[in-house]
Every structure is written in C-alpha cells, then in structure tokens.
Design a protein around this motif. Sequence first.
Motif, short mmCIF file in Angstrom:
data_model
loop_
_atom_site.label_atom_id
_atom_site.label_comp_id
_atom_site.label_asym_id
_atom_site.label_seq_id
_atom_site.Cartn_x
_atom_site.Cartn_y
_atom_site.Cartn_z
N ASN A 229 0.82 -1.22 0.00
CA ASN A 229 0.00 0.00 0.00
C ASN A 229 0.85 1.27 0.00
N ALA A 230 2.17 1.12 -0.18
CA ALA A 230 3.03 2.30 -0.21
C ALA A 230 2.62 3.27 -1.31
N SER A 231 2.27 2.74 -2.48
CA SER A 231 1.87 3.60 -3.60
C SER A 231 0.44 4.10 -3.46
N TYR B 195 -0.77 5.17 -0.48
CA TYR B 195 -0.66 6.28 0.48
C TYR B 195 0.75 6.87 0.38
N PRO B 196 1.05 7.58 -0.70
CA PRO B 196 2.41 8.05 -0.95
C PRO B 196 2.93 9.04 0.10
N LYS B 197 2.08 9.90 0.64
CA LYS B 197 2.53 10.86 1.65
C LYS B 197 2.97 10.14 2.92
N PHE C 204 4.02 7.06 3.04
CA PHE C 204 5.23 6.31 2.72
C PHE C 204 6.45 7.22 2.69
N THR C 205 6.28 8.43 2.17
CA THR C 205 7.38 9.41 2.18
C THR C 205 7.78 9.74 3.61
N ASN D 22 9.82 6.90 5.09
CA ASN D 22 11.19 6.90 4.59
C ASN D 22 12.02 8.03 5.19
N SER E 82 8.81 -0.25 -1.94
CA SER E 82 7.42 0.15 -2.16
C SER E 82 6.67 -0.91 -2.94
N GLY F 117 2.43 -1.89 -4.21
CA GLY F 117 1.08 -1.38 -4.33
C GLY F 117 0.07 -2.18 -3.54
N LYS F 118 -1.17 -2.04 -3.94
CA LYS F 118 -2.27 -2.73 -3.28
C LYS F 118 -2.15 -4.24 -3.49
#
Length: 381
Positions: free
Chosen positions: A291-293, A295-297, A299-300, A303, A317, A319-320
Amino acid sequence: MRKLLIFFLLLSSTYSFAQDSTYTRKIVDTLTSKTFWGRGYIKDGMAKAGDFIALNYKSIGLLPMGNDYKQTFSYPVNTFPGKMIVELNGKKLKPGVDFLVTNESPGLKKKDKLVQIDSLKFQSSSDLVLLLKNKLTWSVATEVSEITTIELNRKTFKAIPNKINVDVENKFIDDFKAANICGFVKGTQFPDSVLMITAHYDHLGGMGANTYFPGANDNAAGIATLLSLAKYYAANPQPYSIGFICFAGEEAGLLGSRYFVENPLIPLSNIKFLINLDLVGTGEAGMTVVNASVYPKAFTMLNEINNEYKLISKINSRGKAANSDHYFFTEKGVPAFFFYTQGGISAYHDVYDKPETLPLTRYHSLFNLIVKFNQKLQAQH
C-alpha cells in the motif's frame, strides 16, 4: 522547554525498551512450541494461542475493545487429526519432510500401483494423485475435494514411485470456532482517534498426530512484535488510542480480519492508520510496505524517519495487494500499511519455520520505526 524535555524522555524510553528483546524472543519460542501445535485446527492449538495472547493483554494492562478481549466467529475447515501414513515402494515416508497431503484432500486408505502420467505426476486411480515437488509448502482449506493428492519431495525420495500405500484420515469441521483478540490503550487527548497495530496469530496447525508447523516467522514474529509494542504503549500512553488486534483465520483466507471489518468493535472511521505485521522476523535485505503507492505521503514520511535514524537498510514500495489482514480495512477506506521483512531464512509454510533459525535481525529497528511513525501521525492532528 517542558515540551522538549518530554520529547527527549519519550525518545529515551523508546530506545531502552526496544533494546530489550528478551520478551519478544520468549513469545516467539512459546507460540511455536508443541503446546500450541502450529496454532491451528487440532489439539486446540489456535484456541490455546488465543487464550495465551488474551492473558498477555491482561497482564500488560490493555483494555478490551468489546465485553472481553475475544471477538468470536466460525468457519469451515478441513483437518487431519489422525492417521498420516504414506509408503512408496515399501518405504515409509515422513510427513512434512518427505511428503504432504494437500489441504483439501479427503481421507483415503488403499494400496495400489502407480501409473506415470508425465514427469511430475503419477496416479493410481481417479481418487489418488501423486505430484513431485521441489519444495513442500502447506496451507489451509475450507472445503474438501474429491481427490486425495500427495505431494512428494523429489529431493528426499529420488526413486521412481511405482507402489503406494496410503492411510490418511481427515475430519471436516463445518463451524470451527475461532476468535480475534482485541485490546487497546486509551488515548490521553484524543481517545476516539485510533492507531491500530495488527498481526495474525493462527498458522497451519498439524498434519497427523506427530507433525506440526511451528510458524516462527509466519507469524509468531508478528505477534511478538505486536505484544512488545503493546507493553511499550501501555507504559507510555499516547494522545491517540493505540489498538491491537491479533487475528485468527488469516491462513484460511483473511477470515478474521474480514469478520472484524464486517462487525467492527470500534467505528472504522476512528482508525486513522493501521499497521499490519506479518513475516517480520528477518530484515537483512530490508523490508517491503504494501500500500506504499496507495498512500504516498505516509510512505514518504516513513522513509524520512528511516533515513534520519538509519533503521532499516532499504524500504521497498509495493502497491495494493490482498495478501494479509490489512486488505479488508483498506477496502473500507481505512489507511493501512502491511510491513514484511526480507532476507535470512527462506522457510515458509513448511516444518522448517522454526524459532531456533529465526534471527529477528531488525526487530529493534522495526520497533523504533513504528513508534516514530505513530508519533509523526499524531503530530499531524
């Protein structure tokens, strides 16, 4: 100045607690012991594990989400509690090492000759098939097929199979009783805002009376990390409530998490973020975030924390994916990450996923990453 002092005290307590992994290791060793018999469907393995986790919740000081810690439900499952005999060419084979009976197989008792169908498949009749495999991995079935399938480890049995003797007993349970174990630490400022930490405690159980699947990395490591975090948060209450759910039925198709989402003990809208832990006992090669892609904010932010404190060597990263208990929460709009680590042992869904080979390599780093990530989430309130 006072806020700064509290901040440094919190960082200090986080660090000192995370370094004490004795409790975490003890939980892994306990959950993978014969007493819990693979935390599955025979010898009361899953029920014993659920009771053990509930007792830990109570001793830690977690509050129950419902009337008690257990959210009960049921589902069908195929089990193998009795005879588990397979002989090939007159040689008796060892369950889990030399062979597996596939999870959806019915019981069968017969002696027969085998006919080779192709390079990997042999058959004695319409109700018995033998498959050659390079690696034996097992799972859980919620139904029974019409054919008994034996998977043979071609690395341990090198002869051409031509005669087979099978005596296998299965028992189909229409309504196996299971329970999610649910607790929380009440928030000091915003108790209706919840950060959720989840992991599944069920595993594959046993195959026959003498073979069980310990499930150290999958997922005793996740439960041990969750309970360690529960101890920390009970001693260090946060502005938000911190929830903890240990799911049953994950190996049977994410059944426990689906049941919770369909019958939530708290409003799902109250869950501001969920972290699901599964297969977190290694980490030499880093970790992956499902799910990193999506919820990109978030995930950023994860990191940025990792880069600042040099915790995990690499965070990948992804995805779903409907591959663990975060999935149904995400489908209902709950922001969620699924963490799993990489490197080290390759044992998975087999008899070799043992505590003595589980390194818990990056346990301290993962613990601190989760705590600091949750701090950042709350700072955004």
